[in-house]
Design a protein around this motif. Sequence first.
Motif, PDB file in Angstrom:
ATOM      1  N   CYS A  59      67.210  40.050  65.945  1.00 46.68           N
ATOM      2  CA  CYS A  59      67.827  38.951  65.200  1.00 46.68           C
ATOM      3  C   CYS A  59      67.123  37.671  65.609  1.00 46.68           C
ATOM      4  O   CYS A  59      67.285  37.193  66.732  1.00 46.68           O
ATOM      5  CB  CYS A  59      69.317  38.873  65.492  1.00 46.68           C
ATOM      6  N   LEU A 118      74.794  36.596  68.864  1.00 46.80           N
ATOM      7  CA  LEU A 118      73.579  36.397  68.066  1.00 46.80           C
ATOM      8  C   LEU A 118      73.755  35.252  67.075  1.00 46.80           C
ATOM      9  O   LEU A 118      74.876  34.940  66.655  1.00 46.80           O
ATOM     10  CB  LEU A 118      73.237  37.689  67.307  1.00 46.80           C
ATOM     11  N   GLN A 172      74.493  38.929  60.401  1.00 51.56           N
ATOM     12  CA  GLN A 172      75.251  38.878  61.644  1.00 51.56           C
ATOM     13  C   GLN A 172      76.739  38.647  61.392  1.00 51.56           C
ATOM     14  O   GLN A 172      77.592  39.276  62.023  1.00 51.56           O
ATOM     15  CB  GLN A 172      74.679  37.784  62.561  1.00 51.56           C
ATOM     16  N   ILE A 189      70.154  40.771  60.921  1.00 55.92           N
ATOM     17  CA  ILE A 189      69.965  41.685  62.044  1.00 55.92           C
ATOM     18  C   ILE A 189      69.270  42.942  61.526  1.00 55.92           C
ATOM     19  O   ILE A 189      69.700  43.541  60.537  1.00 55.92           O
ATOM     20  CB  ILE A 189      71.308  42.078  62.686  1.00 55.92           C
ATOM     21  N   LEU A 219      65.518  37.079  69.138  1.00 58.71           N
ATOM     22  CA  LEU A 219      66.196  37.929  70.115  1.00 58.71           C
ATOM     23  C   LEU A 219      66.008  39.402  69.781  1.00 58.71           C
ATOM     24  O   LEU A 219      65.982  39.795  68.614  1.00 58.71           O
ATOM     25  CB  LEU A 219      67.686  37.595  70.163  1.00 58.71           C
TER      26      LEU A 219
END
Length: 266
Positions: free
Chosen positions: A134, A114, A40, A119, A137
């Motif tokens: 991620c 995030l 991320q 990711i 999520l």
Amino acid sequence: MVSTCLNSACKIERSRYNIFVILTFVIWSRGGAMRISCMQESLAKGLAIVGRAVATRSTLPILSNIMLASDNGRLKLSATNLEIGINCWIGAKVDQEGAITLPSRILADLVNSLPPERIDLQLVVRTNTLNLKCGRLEANIKGNDAQEFPLILVPDDEKPFLLTASVLHQMIDQVAFAAATDESRPVLTGVLADIGAESLTLAAADGYRLSVRKETVAGVERETSVVIPAKALQELRRVNIADDATVSMLVSKNRNQVFFHLDDVD
């Protein structure tokens, strides 16, 4: 390399664009659905860099997008407003090749929200939708075909000259401010870059003030001069790189494009 398009360079050559479409269709249709994983923090940093070149007002909706593409085992991010073009590469695990363009603001806002974890990106080719996962999520972003995105071409048949980032930063800070902001005289909104045998001179004026900075450089193979939009140089200045980093600069033979290469950024 940060490329700035000057004068007629803002018009993409139709023949070159058609060739690009054919080639990329063959490559990406064979690759299928893109699958890439990255961190991320890296993706957020890359989006912040290329986001400076995203068009805010344009009659071409695709210029409001950022292109994500696999490139030699890394994730390549690209954006352009046809005056400035930026490419940025980040480390990634590429499971399957592919490319897609996504709305810049939506993508950046999502990635910044995030957690700092891995990711996973997966492209649904049929609907041009990118699935992001991620942690706990998950989100889906509707995009556009990467074949519609303008090319950001970097010549590989010419040798650039080198200078340190700290010197380039000082030159931009001391000259770009003097360029005009009034678009009625477009040439004064740019900075003249005069490249001599062993020197680089930047000069700007707005009709009331003049600022000039000259610096010794090495490795110049062709003397030339070109006017670079002051806004482009100021965006280049904002790219966060170490002062002792090396920056390469190259002016195209037809003098309508200038290329800057930094670590992992074009």
